[in-house]
Structure formats: C-alpha cells, structure tokens
Design an enzyme around this catalytic site. Structure first.
Site, PDB file in Angstrom:
ATOM      1  N   ASN A  10       0.818  -1.215   0.000  1.00 57.26           N
ATOM      2  CA  ASN A  10       0.000   0.000   0.000  1.00 57.26           C
ATOM      3  C   ASN A  10       0.852   1.265   0.000  1.00 57.26           C
ATOM      4  O   ASN A  10       1.926   1.292   0.611  1.00 57.26           O
ATOM      5  CB  ASN A  10      -0.891   0.070   1.254  1.00 57.26           C
ATOM      6  CG  ASN A  10      -1.971  -0.994   1.257  1.00 57.26           C
ATOM      7  OD1 ASN A  10      -2.408  -1.450   0.197  1.00 57.26           O
ATOM      8  ND2 ASN A  10      -2.397  -1.395   2.435  1.00 57.26           N
ATOM      9  N   ASP A  12       0.847   4.593   1.765  1.00 55.98           N
ATOM     10  CA  ASP A  12       0.207   5.147   2.962  1.00 55.98           C
ATOM     11  C   ASP A  12       0.177   6.672   2.875  1.00 55.98           C
ATOM     12  O   ASP A  12       1.228   7.316   2.788  1.00 55.98           O
ATOM     13  CB  ASP A  12       0.969   4.719   4.223  1.00 55.98           C
ATOM     14  CG  ASP A  12       0.745   3.258   4.586  1.00 55.98           C
ATOM     15  OD1 ASP A  12      -0.084   2.592   3.924  1.00 55.98           O
ATOM     16  OD2 ASP A  12       1.393   2.794   5.537  1.00 55.98           O
ATOM     17  N   GLY A  38       1.491  -1.110   3.829  1.00 56.46           N
ATOM     18  CA  GLY A  38       0.797  -2.364   3.531  1.00 56.46           C
ATOM     19  C   GLY A  38       1.331  -3.418   4.491  1.00 56.46           C
ATOM     20  O   GLY A  38       2.535  -3.472   4.743  1.00 56.46           O
ATOM     21  N   GLU A 137      -5.348  -8.633   3.801  1.00 56.41           N
ATOM     22  CA  GLU A 137      -5.536  -7.439   2.957  1.00 56.41           C
ATOM     23  C   GLU A 137      -5.486  -7.771   1.472  1.00 56.41           C
ATOM     24  O   GLU A 137      -5.510  -6.866   0.641  1.00 56.41           O
ATOM     25  CB  GLU A 137      -4.475  -6.378   3.287  1.00 56.41           C
ATOM     26  CG  GLU A 137      -4.763  -5.651   4.582  1.00 56.41           C
ATOM     27  CD  GLU A 137      -3.860  -4.455   4.826  1.00 56.41           C
ATOM     28  OE1 GLU A 137      -2.790  -4.354   4.231  1.00 56.41           O
ATOM     29  OE2 GLU A 137      -4.255  -3.614   5.647  1.00 56.41           O
ATOM     30  N   ASN A 180      -3.808  -9.186  17.485  1.00 55.34           N
ATOM     31  CA  ASN A 180      -3.936  -8.343  18.674  1.00 55.34           C
ATOM     32  C   ASN A 180      -5.236  -8.674  19.408  1.00 55.34           C
ATOM     33  O   ASN A 180      -6.073  -9.436  18.925  1.00 55.34           O
ATOM     34  CB  ASN A 180      -3.780  -6.851  18.337  1.00 55.34           C
ATOM     35  CG  ASN A 180      -4.921  -6.307  17.497  1.00 55.34           C
ATOM     36  OD1 ASN A 180      -6.067  -6.778  17.595  1.00 55.34           O
ATOM     37  ND2 ASN A 180      -4.638  -5.319  16.675  1.00 55.34           N
ATOM     38  N   LEU A 212      -1.236  -7.648  23.637  1.00 61.35           N
ATOM     39  CA  LEU A 212      -2.224  -7.081  24.564  1.00 61.35           C
ATOM     40  C   LEU A 212      -1.988  -5.599  24.825  1.00 61.35           C
ATOM     41  O   LEU A 212      -2.296  -5.107  25.910  1.00 61.35           O
ATOM     42  CB  LEU A 212      -2.172  -7.854  25.889  1.00 61.35           C
ATOM     43  CG  LEU A 212      -2.385  -9.379  25.783  1.00 61.35           C
ATOM     44  CD1 LEU A 212      -2.015 -10.069  27.091  1.00 61.35           C
ATOM     45  CD2 LEU A 212      -3.833  -9.671  25.420  1.00 61.35           C
ATOM     46  N   GLY A 242       2.227  -3.568  14.897  1.00 63.70           N
ATOM     47  CA  GLY A 242       1.888  -4.998  14.860  1.00 63.70           C
ATOM     48  C   GLY A 242       2.713  -5.727  13.806  1.00 63.70           C
ATOM     49  O   GLY A 242       3.135  -6.868  14.013  1.00 63.70           O
ATOM     50  N   ASP A 243       2.968  -5.069  12.674  1.00 67.77           N
ATOM     51  CA  ASP A 243       3.754  -5.699  11.608  1.00 67.77           C
ATOM     52  C   ASP A 243       5.200  -5.897  12.051  1.00 67.77           C
ATOM     53  O   ASP A 243       5.818  -6.926  11.758  1.00 67.77           O
ATOM     54  CB  ASP A 243       3.725  -4.828  10.341  1.00 67.77           C
ATOM     55  CG  ASP A 243       2.305  -4.600   9.848  1.00 67.77           C
ATOM     56  OD1 ASP A 243       1.464  -5.497  10.034  1.00 67.77           O
ATOM     57  OD2 ASP A 243       2.038  -3.518   9.281  1.00 67.77           O
TER      58      ASP A 243
END
Ligand code: RIB
Length: 296
Positions: A10, A12, A38, A137, A180, A212, A242-243
């Site tokens: 992607n 961004d 992405g 995605e 998550n 968490l 997270g990636d």
C-alpha cells in the site's frame, strides 16, 4: 529456511491531526506525508531486518507500484513474485492523533486482484522447508493457506484487519496465529485474553500469539503459556507496530529462540517503531533492537 510473505502493498497517505474527526466533521491536518506501507510489505521488511531470507509475493499497479517494490528490493527482499496489473496500487488513508493513535481507510486496489493461478505459481518456488506468512488485505488468503498447508509449508497468519469474513478463515491450516487483542475478541466473541486464546485453539489454530497493548503479549502453544510485559515509550505513530512485532517475533522463533525471547524481541522492535512517524521506513534494524533491549 525461506520465508514467503504473501500480502499487501500500500501507499500510505498519512495525515497528522490535532484529534481524530467526529462523524460529519471536517478538519484541517497539521501535516501530510506519503509513506510505503501495507501489512505484507511491512512484515516482509521486518522479517528481513530481523535476519530472515524473505520472498515477498503480492500485486501492485503497473503505473504506480514501483515506489513500493523498489523500496522492498533495496531492503534486500526478493520481489520476483510481486506481480503488476492495470489496476491502481492499494492505498491507505491514515489519520493520526497526537498520541500516535490512528484510524484508517483502506483501498484494496491491486492487492485484491491476486488469483488462485498466481498463488499456485508463487508456491511452485517453495517447499515444505519454508514458512508462509500472510494477513487479510489481499484476495486468495484462504486459498493460499490451504494450498501451503497441503504442501507441508509452515503457515503463519496475522488475521488483520478484522472484518467479519476473517471468522471463516481455515484456522486448522494455521500453525502460528499472531494477532492483537481486539482482533482475537472479534473473531471469538470472548472478552478475556485467556478465553480468546482457548477459543482460537478450538478453531484449530496451532500456536497462538496474542498482543495485549500496554499489557504486553502472550504465547500459547497448547501446553505452555509465556507472557512478557510491554515496553512503555512515547508513541508518535502506532502504524506498523503490529507488523514490526510480527516479523521480529516470528523470525526469532524460526531461529530457535525461546517464546519469551521471541516476544521480547518483537515487543522491543515495535516499541522503537512507534516512536517515529510512518510504518515500513521506521522499522528498526536488528542492532538497534538489541541495543534497546540491553538497556532495559
Ligand atoms: O499495519 C499497518 C498497515 O496497515 C499500513 O501500512 C497500511 O497500509 C495498512 O495496510
């Protein structure tokens, strides 16, 4: 071991705001920036920076996608299975508030044009010695997981972003599920992290890794549970956290590190990444992550 990251590419478009807008409200932004992104691209780069041999697979627009593939190639990731199409490259509109929290609008574009035939071609270059990592995605996620599992590859899934169809993914084909807390809650309908993990195991997932937020992360392989605390830092932009966690944590597990070490490495890398605006461009190198962990 080779790592195949099948996922999104992607552009961004990032807007920094005084606060996130209400429904029906118009706001001026403070800054506007364009970044590579992405989940597929970010996770491929994080995996590479953590030390893996990474092969990215996906689809971009023939006219506007080179910005992304050139970046990944310069980062040492094999891009020979990133196909081009006449459609626009996927893009994401990302609104960020002063605490680094965000909300996103996703345009799937080329990411949603991957076909089963292309998935078969991608898998021809891989064997049961390799791991595949994917997210939600692109098109063909279910197909890819089932095929990769059938040829004996280890499979890892980050079922993100959550949309209701994520509930129907073939969790029995997933060796490592990494997600998550809110994704876990949405998929299972449970609130408590322990209940979420139990429900995900019931769906057939192998090892479950649940992040968490401020409470850290938990790893559960069916017998042993490992928890690590989060690192508290001042966030500028949480996009890509997270990636970054996913690439670093999985790479450490593949390297034979203990679950506690892998979670800590992932958490450390993500903690550094959120202190800077952007996603892929702000994923730290391994040396920086190791220095960060040594200081704590
Ligand atoms: O996880 C962060 C990513 O989600 C962004 O780079 C954006 O493109 C979306 O895919």
């Amino acid at each position: 071991m080779k790592v195949l990251v099948f996922g999104s590419f992607n552009i961004d478009k990032v807007y920094l705001l005084e606060r996130l807008p209400e429904r029906g409200e118009s706001l001026y932004c403070k800054t506007y920036e364009v970044h590579v992104g992405g989940k597929g691209l970010n996770q491929a780069l994080a995996f590479k920076k953590a030390g893996a041999d990474v092969f990215a697979a996906g689809k971009v627009g023939a006219e506007d996608g080179a910005y992304l593939t050139d970046y990944l190639k310069a980062g040492g990731v094999d891009i020979s299975a990133v196909y081009a199409t006449g459609a626009h490259t996927g893009h994401t509109i990302i609104e960020v508030d002063p605490d680094g929290q965000n909300q996103m609008i996703l345009f799937g574009g080329a990411n949603r044009e991957l076909t089963p035939e292309e998935c078969d071609r991608i898998l021809e270059k891989h064997s049961d010695a390799d791991l595949i990592l994917t997210q939600y995605e692109t098109s063909c996620v279910e197909y890819m997981l089932e095929k990769a599992h059938a040829i004996g590859m280890r499979t890892a899934l980050n079922p993100s972003p959550y949309v209701p169809a994520v509930k129907n993914l073939p969790y029995g084909c997933v060796d490592i599920l990494i997600l998550n807390e809110s994704e876990g809650q949405n998929i299972t309908g449970e609130a408590d992290p322990a209940a979420v993990v139990r429900a995900l195991k019931k769906l057939g997932a192998g090892t479950v890794i649940l992040t968490l937020g401020a409470d850290g992360a938990v790893y559960f392989d069916g017998e042993n549970e490992t928890r690590v605390p989060a690192f508290h830092v001042r966030a500028a932009d949480t996009t890509g956290a997270g990636d970054t966690f996913t690439g670093y944590c999985l790479c450490a597990l593949l390297d034979g590190k203990s679950p506690a070490e892998a979670l800590r490495l992932g958490a450390g890398a993500a903690a550094i990444e959120v202190t800077r605006p952007g996603a892929a461009e702000t994923i730290p190198d391994l040396d920086e992550v190791l220095r960060f962990l040594e200081e704590r």
